[in-house]
Scaffold this motif. Structure first.
Motif, PDB file in Angstrom:
ATOM      1  N   GLY A  26       0.816  -1.214   0.000  1.00  0.00           N
ATOM      2  CA  GLY A  26       0.000   0.000   0.000  1.00  0.00           C
ATOM      3  C   GLY A  26       0.846   1.258   0.000  1.00  0.00           C
ATOM      4  O   GLY A  26       0.359   2.346  -0.298  1.00  0.00           O
ATOM      5  N   GLY A  27       2.110   1.120   0.342  1.00  0.00           N
ATOM      6  CA  GLY A  27       3.036   2.254   0.341  1.00  0.00           C
ATOM      7  C   GLY A  27       2.806   3.198   1.501  1.00  0.00           C
ATOM      8  O   GLY A  27       2.261   2.826   2.541  1.00  0.00           O
ATOM      9  N   VAL A  28       3.218   4.440   1.317  1.00  0.00           N
ATOM     10  CA  VAL A  28       3.144   5.452   2.362  1.00  0.00           C
ATOM     11  C   VAL A  28       1.827   6.218   2.189  1.00  0.00           C
ATOM     12  O   VAL A  28       1.758   7.212   1.480  1.00  0.00           O
ATOM     13  CB  VAL A  28       4.354   6.412   2.305  1.00  0.00           C
ATOM     14  CG1 VAL A  28       4.289   7.422   3.421  1.00  0.00           C
ATOM     15  CG2 VAL A  28       5.651   5.628   2.380  1.00  0.00           C
ATOM     16  N   SER A  29       0.799   5.737   2.865  1.00  0.00           N
ATOM     17  CA  SER A  29      -0.513   6.377   2.793  1.00  0.00           C
ATOM     18  C   SER A  29      -0.663   7.360   3.955  1.00  0.00           C
ATOM     19  O   SER A  29       0.201   7.456   4.833  1.00  0.00           O
ATOM     20  CB  SER A  29      -1.616   5.319   2.850  1.00  0.00           C
ATOM     21  OG  SER A  29      -1.591   4.662   4.099  1.00  0.00           O
ATOM     22  N   GLU A  30      -1.766   8.055   3.966  1.00  0.00           N
ATOM     23  CA  GLU A  30      -2.046   9.009   5.043  1.00  0.00           C
ATOM     24  C   GLU A  30      -2.148   8.289   6.389  1.00  0.00           C
ATOM     25  O   GLU A  30      -1.679   8.786   7.405  1.00  0.00           O
ATOM     26  CB  GLU A  30      -3.353   9.741   4.709  1.00  0.00           C
ATOM     27  CG  GLU A  30      -3.502  11.114   5.299  1.00  0.00           C
ATOM     28  CD  GLU A  30      -2.348  12.064   5.043  1.00  0.00           C
ATOM     29  OE1 GLU A  30      -1.932  12.710   6.015  1.00  0.00           O
ATOM     30  OE2 GLU A  30      -1.844  12.171   3.915  1.00  0.00           O
ATOM     31  N   THR A  31      -2.736   7.101   6.384  1.00  0.00           N
ATOM     32  CA  THR A  31      -2.861   6.311   7.610  1.00  0.00           C
ATOM     33  C   THR A  31      -1.492   5.907   8.139  1.00  0.00           C
ATOM     34  O   THR A  31      -1.236   5.985   9.341  1.00  0.00           O
ATOM     35  CB  THR A  31      -3.703   5.042   7.339  1.00  0.00           C
ATOM     36  OG1 THR A  31      -4.952   5.430   6.770  1.00  0.00           O
ATOM     37  CG2 THR A  31      -3.936   4.259   8.602  1.00  0.00           C
ATOM     38  N   VAL A  32      -0.632   5.472   7.246  1.00  0.00           N
ATOM     39  CA  VAL A  32       0.726   5.076   7.628  1.00  0.00           C
ATOM     40  C   VAL A  32       1.471   6.280   8.214  1.00  0.00           C
ATOM     41  O   VAL A  32       2.138   6.169   9.246  1.00  0.00           O
ATOM     42  CB  VAL A  32       1.485   4.477   6.423  1.00  0.00           C
ATOM     43  CG1 VAL A  32       2.960   4.302   6.726  1.00  0.00           C
ATOM     44  CG2 VAL A  32       0.867   3.155   6.010  1.00  0.00           C
ATOM     45  N   LEU A  33       1.340   7.436   7.588  1.00  0.00           N
ATOM     46  CA  LEU A  33       1.991   8.647   8.090  1.00  0.00           C
ATOM     47  C   LEU A  33       1.476   9.018   9.475  1.00  0.00           C
ATOM     48  O   LEU A  33       2.254   9.422  10.348  1.00  0.00           O
ATOM     49  CB  LEU A  33       1.792   9.812   7.126  1.00  0.00           C
ATOM     50  CG  LEU A  33       2.621   9.773   5.849  1.00  0.00           C
ATOM     51  CD1 LEU A  33       2.208  10.896   4.916  1.00  0.00           C
ATOM     52  CD2 LEU A  33       4.104   9.849   6.152  1.00  0.00           C
ATOM     53  N   ASP A  34       0.176   8.872   9.704  1.00  0.00           N
ATOM     54  CA  ASP A  34      -0.393   9.169  11.026  1.00  0.00           C
ATOM     55  C   ASP A  34       0.178   8.232  12.083  1.00  0.00           C
ATOM     56  O   ASP A  34       0.511   8.653  13.191  1.00  0.00           O
ATOM     57  CB  ASP A  34      -1.916   9.060  11.002  1.00  0.00           C
ATOM     58  CG  ASP A  34      -2.577  10.183  10.228  1.00  0.00           C
ATOM     59  OD1 ASP A  34      -1.911  11.228   9.999  1.00  0.00           O
ATOM     60  OD2 ASP A  34      -3.759  10.027   9.853  1.00  0.00           O
ATOM     61  N   GLN A  35       0.304   6.950  11.747  1.00  0.00           N
ATOM     62  CA  GLN A  35       0.863   5.975  12.685  1.00  0.00           C
ATOM     63  C   GLN A  35       2.330   6.284  12.998  1.00  0.00           C
ATOM     64  O   GLN A  35       2.756   6.228  14.158  1.00  0.00           O
ATOM     65  CB  GLN A  35       0.739   4.558  12.130  1.00  0.00           C
ATOM     66  CG  GLN A  35      -0.673   4.052  12.077  1.00  0.00           C
ATOM     67  CD  GLN A  35      -0.785   2.702  11.397  1.00  0.00           C
ATOM     68  OE1 GLN A  35       0.138   2.249  10.697  1.00  0.00           O
ATOM     69  NE2 GLN A  35      -1.914   2.047  11.584  1.00  0.00           N
TER      70      GLN A  35
END
Length: 97
Positions: A26-35
């Motif tokens: 999924g790569g670097v998504s907004e959810t990943v950045l938030d985590q």
């Protein structure tokens, strides 16, 4: 911006750490950045593993994450990256001058 001596110190701390997060296809998504943002605030220094099926370059991911979150790139080792951001409320790591 961290200095060379500080980067070396952070590398030595990260050497014994296990990755606490994985980035997949999924790569670097907004959810990943938030985590990652939450983890940086809580720990300051984190190690992230990039899964093989992601097809992403570790250093490129690290640079992208650091730019978006105001963090510092420490190092990448194969499919693992280490990033640092000083916490305003939860300072745990004392960097050498």
């Amino acid at each position: 911006m961290i200095k060379g001596k500080q980067r070396s110190y952070l590398k030595s701390l990260a050497n014994t750490m296990n990755p606490i997060m994985q980035i997949g296809k999924g790569g670097v998504s907004e959810t990943v950045l938030d985590q990652i943002d939450d983890l940086l605030e809580a720990r300051e220094l984190i190690k992230i593993s990039i899964l093989n099926n992601a097809g992403l370059d570790a250093k490129e991911v690290a640079v992208e994450v650091c730019e978006q979150l105001g963090a510092e790139y420490v190092q990448s080792m194969g499919s693992k990256i280490v990033i640092y951001r000083r916490s305003e409320e939860n300072q745990k790591i004392q960097l050498p001058r």
